[in-house]
Design a protein around this motif. Sequence first.
Motif, short mmCIF file in Angstrom:
data_model
loop_
_atom_site.label_atom_id
_atom_site.label_comp_id
_atom_site.label_asym_id
_atom_site.label_seq_id
_atom_site.Cartn_x
_atom_site.Cartn_y
_atom_site.Cartn_z
N PRO A 12 3.27 3.07 6.23
CA PRO A 12 2.58 1.71 6.06
C PRO A 12 0.88 1.73 6.04
O PRO A 12 0.40 1.29 5.29
N ASN A 15 -0.94 2.24 3.00
CA ASN A 15 -1.19 1.04 1.96
C ASN A 15 -2.15 0.15 2.29
O ASN A 15 -2.56 -0.79 1.40
N GLU A 16 -3.08 0.20 3.56
CA GLU A 16 -3.91 -0.36 3.74
C GLU A 16 -5.36 -0.27 3.09
O GLU A 16 -5.71 0.81 2.91
N VAL A 64 5.79 6.63 1.19
CA VAL A 64 4.35 6.06 0.95
C VAL A 64 3.39 7.29 1.05
O VAL A 64 3.31 7.99 2.08
#
Length: 300
Positions: A12, A15-16, A64
């Motif tokens: 995750p 994805n920032e 991801v």
Amino acid sequence: MRLGFGLPTFGPAANEVNGIARFAADAEKLGASSLWVGDRLLTPVDPSVGYSPGSPAIPDEFRVAADPLAALAVAAAVTGEVRLGSSGINAPWYPPALLARALASIDVASGGRLVAGFGSGWSPEEYQAAGVPFDGRGARLDELLDVLMAWWTTNPVEHRGPLFTIPAGHVGLKPVQRPHPPVYLGAFGRRALRRVGARADGWMPVWWAPEAFPAAQLTEGWATVRHAAEEAGRDPAGIGVILRVNVAAGTPVTVVAQEVLRMRSVLPASEVFVDFTFVAGTVDHTLDLAGSLLDLVSAG
């Protein structure tokens, strides 16, 4: 022993928006000595090979994955002192001339801070997606290393081998580091360990916090590297060690510090870097863990 960290290129945190740049800049301010990328292309729905021996599973975090070369370029732009490394780029996936150009560009952009770490990967599905045969990947890696050396150290550049042909051509962009950035190889199999000793600048083994396999596997691997170096007429003392420590989900940072400090007596590593991919889901959390670990290791 210097301490670095994996950039948030998986899970995750990857994805920032602007997360890699923010982490790189802030980790350098915290006192990190190096920043690192790994290399994943995709997570197969039905994998034929799992991430861990004996398990068919692949961590969800790998669903991801940011491009490692782009991540290194971003980190180079926002930092000024930390070493920037790959552990490791799955080199056989890449056309060698394009990989050589990209890494030379990163070394120039960073002012000579690149550590070029390579592996050969383990996922047949990723090889299929990259359009590269899974079989023969060791030979492909060997010849790719030949191309990198030619591209980085000669001009005009030319290479003619069984897999790759580089027609004689002018390549004026060379790495800042001479004769070339240090080349490290990740390896655990005997043939791959012997490749480290025969031709690499260093070895990049992997450890887990908490311990996932006996530390003797590291010391035995290092002995194989040193023996192969001697057989190749090289001085084993000139081969470096950089240790990657993967942190298992749910592991307290105190346990990570204990493992990092314990490794001092296991391997002559000049650098240890810690990857919090399986623990931290955000850039801020990763930075908090990195700061805490730096404090604990410094105190230990």
